[in-house]
Design a protein around this motif. Structure first.
Motif, PDB file in Angstrom:
ATOM      1  N   GLY A 108       0.808  -1.219   0.000  1.00  0.00           N
ATOM      2  CA  GLY A 108       0.000   0.000   0.000  1.00  0.00           C
ATOM      3  C   GLY A 108       0.832   1.257   0.000  1.00  0.00           C
ATOM      4  O   GLY A 108       0.343   2.316  -0.413  1.00  0.00           O
ATOM      5  N   ASP A 109       2.077   1.183   0.469  1.00  0.00           N
ATOM      6  CA  ASP A 109       2.963   2.338   0.381  1.00  0.00           C
ATOM      7  C   ASP A 109       3.273   2.637  -1.089  1.00  0.00           C
ATOM      8  O   ASP A 109       3.246   1.744  -1.944  1.00  0.00           O
ATOM      9  CB  ASP A 109       4.270   2.085   1.122  1.00  0.00           C
ATOM     10  CG  ASP A 109       4.081   1.979   2.633  1.00  0.00           C
ATOM     11  OD1 ASP A 109       2.999   2.360   3.115  1.00  0.00           O
ATOM     12  OD2 ASP A 109       5.009   1.522   3.308  1.00  0.00           O
TER      13      ASP A 109
ATOM     14  N   LEU B  29      13.862  10.004  -4.038  1.00  0.00           N
ATOM     15  CA  LEU B  29      12.719   9.125  -3.876  1.00  0.00           C
ATOM     16  C   LEU B  29      11.860   9.652  -2.739  1.00  0.00           C
ATOM     17  O   LEU B  29      12.378  10.186  -1.759  1.00  0.00           O
ATOM     18  CB  LEU B  29      13.168   7.691  -3.537  1.00  0.00           C
ATOM     19  CG  LEU B  29      13.792   6.868  -4.650  1.00  0.00           C
ATOM     20  CD1 LEU B  29      14.184   5.508  -4.125  1.00  0.00           C
ATOM     21  CD2 LEU B  29      12.831   6.730  -5.818  1.00  0.00           C
ATOM     22  N   LYS B  30      10.563   9.499  -2.877  1.00  0.00           N
ATOM     23  CA  LYS B  30       9.635   9.842  -1.804  1.00  0.00           C
ATOM     24  C   LYS B  30       8.778   8.623  -1.496  1.00  0.00           C
ATOM     25  O   LYS B  30       8.355   7.918  -2.412  1.00  0.00           O
ATOM     26  CB  LYS B  30       8.756  11.022  -2.203  1.00  0.00           C
ATOM     27  CG  LYS B  30       9.532  12.327  -2.396  1.00  0.00           C
ATOM     28  CD  LYS B  30       8.607  13.462  -2.764  1.00  0.00           C
ATOM     29  CE  LYS B  30       9.391  14.766  -2.930  1.00  0.00           C
ATOM     30  NZ  LYS B  30       8.486  15.898  -3.291  1.00  0.00           N
ATOM     31  N   LEU B  31       8.553   8.406  -0.232  1.00  0.00           N
ATOM     32  CA  LEU B  31       7.742   7.280   0.200  1.00  0.00           C
ATOM     33  C   LEU B  31       6.464   7.808   0.821  1.00  0.00           C
ATOM     34  O   LEU B  31       6.493   8.539   1.811  1.00  0.00           O
ATOM     35  CB  LEU B  31       8.511   6.432   1.227  1.00  0.00           C
ATOM     36  CG  LEU B  31       7.821   5.167   1.706  1.00  0.00           C
ATOM     37  CD1 LEU B  31       7.664   4.170   0.556  1.00  0.00           C
ATOM     38  CD2 LEU B  31       8.621   4.528   2.840  1.00  0.00           C
ATOM     39  N   LEU B  32       5.333   7.490   0.224  1.00  0.00           N
ATOM     40  CA  LEU B  32       4.038   7.906   0.744  1.00  0.00           C
ATOM     41  C   LEU B  32       3.519   6.800   1.639  1.00  0.00           C
ATOM     42  O   LEU B  32       3.298   5.676   1.187  1.00  0.00           O
ATOM     43  CB  LEU B  32       3.034   8.167  -0.388  1.00  0.00           C
ATOM     44  CG  LEU B  32       3.126   9.513  -1.119  1.00  0.00           C
ATOM     45  CD1 LEU B  32       4.438   9.624  -1.880  1.00  0.00           C
ATOM     46  CD2 LEU B  32       1.957   9.663  -2.069  1.00  0.00           C
ATOM     47  N   LYS B  33       3.348   7.140   2.924  1.00  0.00           N
ATOM     48  CA  LYS B  33       2.945   6.140   3.910  1.00  0.00           C
ATOM     49  C   LYS B  33       1.709   6.603   4.677  1.00  0.00           C
ATOM     50  O   LYS B  33       1.477   7.792   4.851  1.00  0.00           O
ATOM     51  CB  LYS B  33       4.067   5.878   4.928  1.00  0.00           C
ATOM     52  CG  LYS B  33       5.303   5.230   4.326  1.00  0.00           C
ATOM     53  CD  LYS B  33       6.341   4.929   5.387  1.00  0.00           C
ATOM     54  CE  LYS B  33       5.879   3.882   6.362  1.00  0.00           C
ATOM     55  NZ  LYS B  33       5.780   2.533   5.746  1.00  0.00           N
ATOM     56  N   ASN B  34       0.948   5.657   5.151  1.00  0.00           N
ATOM     57  CA  ASN B  34      -0.162   5.958   6.051  1.00  0.00           C
ATOM     58  C   ASN B  34       0.368   5.987   7.474  1.00  0.00           C
ATOM     59  O   ASN B  34       0.353   4.998   8.183  1.00  0.00           O
ATOM     60  CB  ASN B  34      -1.257   4.897   5.942  1.00  0.00           C
ATOM     61  CG  ASN B  34      -2.118   5.122   4.728  1.00  0.00           C
ATOM     62  OD1 ASN B  34      -2.519   6.239   4.445  1.00  0.00           O
ATOM     63  ND2 ASN B  34      -2.383   4.049   3.993  1.00  0.00           N
TER      64      ASN B  34
END
Length: 351
Positions: free
Chosen positions: A76-77, A90-95
């Protein structure tokens, strides 16, 4: 919880213990973003963006203590490649719950537990699970002194689950301890020996588990589980409590050079996801997570006259090996990213 964005520096110099003089190279066809799904591995995800996927710890500027158990990417990330600046990021989109400034600083930490929940592993666990705590190779000399099954309660010579058996050469056995039974199969010869005679170890076949019921000069044991029949003369080794730690990949601290000694299943040509045994271990500076490159030896150039010198084609890199279990003089490693089959006696070096 709302989405937060964590920026990751893509090209770093001076990362403790894992720095490289060259700059990380991005894949020519790297995507703008990638959604992590169940079944992904950190190696595979990195391969979408990096030409050398084993170098992803450098993105995080992680030192050797931090690269153990990097539980920080989950299904899901979203991994995003930001090309807007002078240096790709790089960018990591996390909940995750954001801080007051709307950002979360991600700091991979050391853990001593097994891989938790759905965290993405470094490499496919299913490919190495059978080898994490079962004997596969024993060094020459260990067979002579190893505990051995010497008798049963009657005249039988083979035993199965539930049977009582007796063993010798177990002076330190304690009630309740679990031992693994194995039998030697084919010897492993030193690939450097031109006569193919010097034995450096033995491949072994795992037979089952036994537990200690009564210590003594002759130890009483009970067969707890049997994969195959246990026979008189089978050797025993204390079951290992070691669990696979999800170590991040890294190059050796110094130059190493070794050889492929065996491929699991005695296959002539090993392909991706095959476990290899190499003749390098902790005595050579290897640890879990070490990455090695495999090389095909140069082939002789056909001569048109006897006066021509012996010439060979240049060695060609054939794959990468991720070391996941280490002994003093041997290591097990999973073959990854192979472009052609790997054979016994192929060379392994720093990547």
């Amino acid at each position: 919880m709302r989405k937060t964005i964590i920026s990751l520096l893509f090209a770093l110099s001076g990362a403790a213990g894992i720095a490289h003089a060259d700059t990380l190279a991005i894949q020519d066809n790297a995507p703008d973003r990638y959604v992590v799904v169940k079944g992904d591995t950190l190696w595979g995800i990195s391969g979408h963006f990096l030409k050398q996927p084993w170098r992803w710890p450098e993105i995080w500027n992680m030192n050797r203590d931090q690269i153990k158990n990097p539980h920080w990417i989950y299904p899901g990330d979203v991994v995003v490649l930001d090309r807007s600046g002078a240096t790709p990021r790089l960018k990591l989109l996390k909940n995750e719950r954001a801080g007051a400034n709307g950002e979360v600083k991600l700091s991979p930490s050391v853990r001593v537990s097994d891989l938790d929940n759905n965290a993405v592993p470094s490499i496919p666990l299913a490919s190495i699970q059978p080898f994490l705590n079962k004997p596969l190779v024993v060094e020459e000399g260990e067979l002579l002194t190893a505990p051995r099954i010497a008798a049963g309660p009657d005249d039988r010579v083979v035993f199965a689950s539930g049977d009582k058996i007796y063993a010798v050469n177990m002076p330190n056995a304690k009630v309740g301890e679990i031992y693994q039974a194995y039998r030697p199969s084919q010897p492993l010869y030193d690939p450097k020996d031109p006569e193919h005679k010097r034995v450096i170890g033995h491949e072994v076949t795992y037979l089952g588990d036994v537990s200690v019921e009564k210590p003594g000069a002759v130890v009483t044991l009970r067969v707890q589980a049997s994969k195959e029949e246990l026979g008189i003369g089978a050797r025993l080794v204390k079951a290992s409590d070691a669990e696979y730690l999800n170590y991040a990949p890294h190059a050796p601290d110094h130059d190493v050079k070794g050889l492929v000694v065996s491929a699991y299943g005695s296959v002539a040509e090993a392909g991706p996801m095959t476990t290899l045994v190499v003749n390098l271990g902790s005595a050579d500076g290897l640890d879990v997570g070490t990455v090695l490159a495999t090389w095909k030896a140069g082939r002789p150039i056909k001569k048109e006259s006897k006066s021509e010198p012996d010439l060979f084609t240049p060695p060609e890199r054939s794959g990468s090996v991720f070391v996941y279990r280490v002994f003093p003089h041997f290591s097990y490693g999973l073959l990854l990213d192979s472009t052609e089959p790997v054979n016994v006696a192929d060379e392994v070096t720093n990547p």
